[in-house]
Design an enzyme around this catalytic site. Structure first.
Site, mmCIF file in Angstrom:
data_model
loop_
_atom_site.group_PDB
_atom_site.id
_atom_site.type_symbol
_atom_site.label_atom_id
_atom_site.label_comp_id
_atom_site.label_asym_id
_atom_site.label_seq_id
_atom_site.Cartn_x
_atom_site.Cartn_y
_atom_site.Cartn_z
ATOM 1 C CD GLU A 165 -13.608 19.758 -8.221
ATOM 2 O OE1 GLU A 165 -12.875 20.622 -8.592
ATOM 3 O OE2 GLU A 165 -13.634 18.623 -8.564
ATOM 4 C CG ASN A 206 -20.186 17.089 -7.678
ATOM 5 O OD1 ASN A 206 -20.466 16.135 -6.919
ATOM 6 N ND2 ASN A 206 -19.439 17.080 -8.594
ATOM 7 C CG HIS A 242 -12.537 11.533 -7.943
ATOM 8 N ND1 HIS A 242 -12.683 10.650 -9.163
ATOM 9 C CD2 HIS A 242 -13.142 12.746 -8.179
ATOM 10 C CE1 HIS A 242 -13.691 11.320 -9.768
ATOM 11 N NE2 HIS A 242 -13.886 12.356 -9.185
ATOM 12 C CD GLU A 270 -17.155 14.290 -10.310
ATOM 13 O OE1 GLU A 270 -15.901 14.240 -10.347
ATOM 14 O OE2 GLU A 270 -17.556 15.455 -10.369
ATOM 15 C CG ASP A 272 -12.203 7.601 -10.038
ATOM 16 O OD1 ASP A 272 -11.929 8.029 -8.898
ATOM 17 O OD2 ASP A 272 -12.039 8.259 -11.014
HETATM 18 O O1 G3I Z 1 -10.962 18.666 -25.280
HETATM 19 C C1 G3I Z 1 -9.455 18.519 -25.559
HETATM 20 C C2 G3I Z 1 -8.888 18.064 -26.912
HETATM 21 O O2 G3I Z 1 -9.558 19.095 -27.936
HETATM 22 C C3 G3I Z 1 -7.426 17.927 -26.904
HETATM 23 O O3 G3I Z 1 -7.114 17.464 -28.220
HETATM 24 C C4 G3I Z 1 -7.184 17.086 -25.822
HETATM 25 C C5 G3I Z 1 -5.581 16.931 -25.817
HETATM 26 O O4 G3I Z 1 -4.961 16.849 -24.588
HETATM 27 O O5 G3I Z 1 -7.285 17.451 -24.541
HETATM 28 C C6 G3I Z 1 -8.909 17.766 -24.362
HETATM 29 O O6 G3I Z 1 -9.338 18.281 -23.336
HETATM 30 C C7 G3I Z 1 -9.239 17.391 -22.146
HETATM 31 C C8 G3I Z 1 -10.512 17.057 -21.394
HETATM 32 O O7 G3I Z 1 -10.526 16.627 -20.334
HETATM 33 C C9 G3I Z 1 -11.504 16.192 -22.556
HETATM 34 O O8 G3I Z 1 -10.883 14.844 -22.808
HETATM 35 C C10 G3I Z 1 -8.230 17.935 -21.010
HETATM 36 O O9 G3I Z 1 -6.856 18.165 -21.683
HETATM 37 C C11 G3I Z 1 -8.190 17.211 -20.040
HETATM 38 O O10 G3I Z 1 -7.571 18.084 -18.723
HETATM 39 C C12 G3I Z 1 -9.636 17.077 -19.365
HETATM 40 O O11 G3I Z 1 -9.695 16.273 -18.195
HETATM 41 C C13 G3I Z 1 -10.814 16.268 -17.620
HETATM 42 C C14 G3I Z 1 -10.723 16.718 -16.226
HETATM 43 O O12 G3I Z 1 -11.752 16.686 -15.390
HETATM 44 C C15 G3I Z 1 -10.316 18.405 -16.125
HETATM 45 O O13 G3I Z 1 -10.302 18.749 -14.898
HETATM 46 C C16 G3I Z 1 -11.259 14.550 -17.341
HETATM 47 O O14 G3I Z 1 -11.500 14.152 -18.660
HETATM 48 C C17 G3I Z 1 -12.449 14.646 -16.343
HETATM 49 O O15 G3I Z 1 -12.587 13.313 -16.098
HETATM 50 C C18 G3I Z 1 -12.211 15.478 -15.082
HETATM 51 O O16 G3I Z 1 -13.408 15.325 -14.344
HETATM 52 C C19 G3I Z 1 -13.367 15.964 -13.006
HETATM 53 C C20 G3I Z 1 -14.754 16.450 -12.853
HETATM 54 O O17 G3I Z 1 -15.158 17.299 -13.834
HETATM 55 C C21 G3I Z 1 -14.777 17.222 -11.335
HETATM 56 N N1 G3I Z 1 -14.225 16.279 -10.439
HETATM 57 C C22 G3I Z 1 -12.879 15.784 -10.559
HETATM 58 C C23 G3I Z 1 -12.896 15.117 -11.909
HETATM 59 C C24 G3I Z 1 -11.628 14.386 -11.954
HETATM 60 O O18 G3I Z 1 -10.636 15.226 -12.345
#
Ligand code: G3I
Length: 350
Positions: A165, A206, A242, A270, A272
């Protein structure tokens, strides 16, 4: 041809000729019925590698999820496990545990790994985002991180989203710790470090929102053109995709051709297709058509190497917690049952 591409094509042929010998997990079958309305529903002449993002914790805890992911896809992308906050939680101290878990799962299932991601503005540890580093220090930190990850996963990861990004929604270089402290050169620095660490891995930028023409796509294309013109090591681009069920995919073929003309590979990385909840049958059919249009475009483009969804089941999707009121974005539902979109993808899957 890069070694990664050779491996990828070999994998395609192996998948086409045989398929998995494992026992069928739940769910495996897509119900018969003329749901799909796209040409992708019939067996494609050319099959890109089919992929999905996966979560290490779900692979470990959810046996039905893991079995289906291992059997159905060619490529796995760690959804969060190779991001900076996971892999370098303290400066110079690396934790590959969760990334290794996915790499080992993929190897055990004859799959390859799409590495995600090395330089991004999000999911960075506080020591990095709150540290008062000089430009030279940040360049060294970036090079150390890229080298450590790419070397560690060499042989397991065939493609890296080196920079994620890079362009903002305002169609200029996104202001991040990297671009603000280092300047636009951070992209080149990361790409060169990755190439040095594993000459066989394909290196991608990406991005989201550049699958349709517009100012952001123009800015992304200009960045890519500049890198190619200056012989910076770049093998391809990832279009995240997305999108929603109103996505107009008519311009997708032209977008893929832009990168073919530059001699670059492309991947749908990615995808969806989120729906406003509750989703009715018509919305699910529109969703299937959007998935099908994208798969058709990838199948038709010789430079489209892979087609991946951001997860495969609504049981594990980032959408509902990030975009309240939206969801049901993936081809299989929360019970792991196929939706119409799964039928559209079925012919291209393993
Ligand atoms: O790891 C912590 C965990 O320790 C904690 O207990 C929990 C409580 O909320 O949070 C966990 O972290 C989360 C992490 O995902 C793992 O599950 C974060 O809060 C959450 O913000 C994070 O979200 C991810 C997001 O990127 C962050 O920007 C999504 O899973 C993931 O699908 C998303 O992926 C991104 C790509 O990397 C880039 N393109 C867009 C895509 C969608 O946003």
């Amino acid at each position: 041809m890069r070694l990664a591409a050779v491996i990828a094509l070999t994998l395609v042929c192996a998948a086409c000729s045989g398929g998995s010998s494992e026992a069928d997990p739940e769910p495996t079958t897509v119900p018969p019925g003329p749901v799909a309305t796209t040409t992708a529903a019939s067996a494609p002449a050319r099959r890109p590698l089919m992929g999905t993002a996966v979560r290490a914790d779900a692979l470990a805890a959810d046996t039905a999820y893991a079995a289906f992911a291992g059997e159905t896809f060619d490529v796995l992308t760690p959804e969060n496990e190779m991001k900076w906050e996971s892999t370098e939680p303290e400066p110079g101290t690396f934790d590959f545990t969760r990334g290794d878990a996915i790499a080992e799962f993929a190897a055990a299932h004859g799959q390859t790994v799409h590495g995600h991601t090395l330089a991004w503005y999000s999911q960075n540890p506080a020591w990095l985002t709150e540290g008062a580093f000089t430009r030279d220090e940040l360049v060294a930190i970036l090079e150390r991180h890229v080298s450590a990850l790419v070397e560690h996963f060499a042989g397991a990861v065939s493609v890296w989203d080196v920079v994620n990004e890079p362009i903002g929604d305002d169609a200029v270089l996104r202001p991040t710790i990297w671009s603000e402290a280092i300047g636009p050169e951070y992209i080149e620095i990361a790409l060169r470090a990755a190439r040095a660490a594993d000459p066989d891995a394909a290196l991608y930028l990406n991005e989201y929102g550049v699958e349709t023409p517009g100012p952001k796509a123009d800015a992304f294309d200009a960045l890519v053109r500049d890198l190619v013109a200056r012989d910076v090591p770049l093998d391809g681009v990832g279009l995240q995709m997305h999108v929603t069920d109103t996505f107009d995919g008519s311009g997708l073929d032209a977008r893929l051709a832009v990168f073919a003309d530059l001699g670059l590979d492309v991947a749908i990385t990615e995808m969806d297709v989120r729906l406003e909840l509750p989703a009715d049958a018509a919305a699910l059919d529109r969703q299937a058509a959007v998935y099908g249009r994208a798969l058709d475009a990838c199948v038709a483009a010789p430079n489209c190497m892979s087609f991946a969804t951001w997860g495969w089941t609504d049981r594990y999707s980032w959408i509902p917690s990030f975009l309240p009121g939206w969801g049901a974005a993936l081809p299989w539902d929360e019970n792991l049952d196929p939706k119409p979109a799964a039928t559209v993808l079925e012919s291209a899957l393993r």
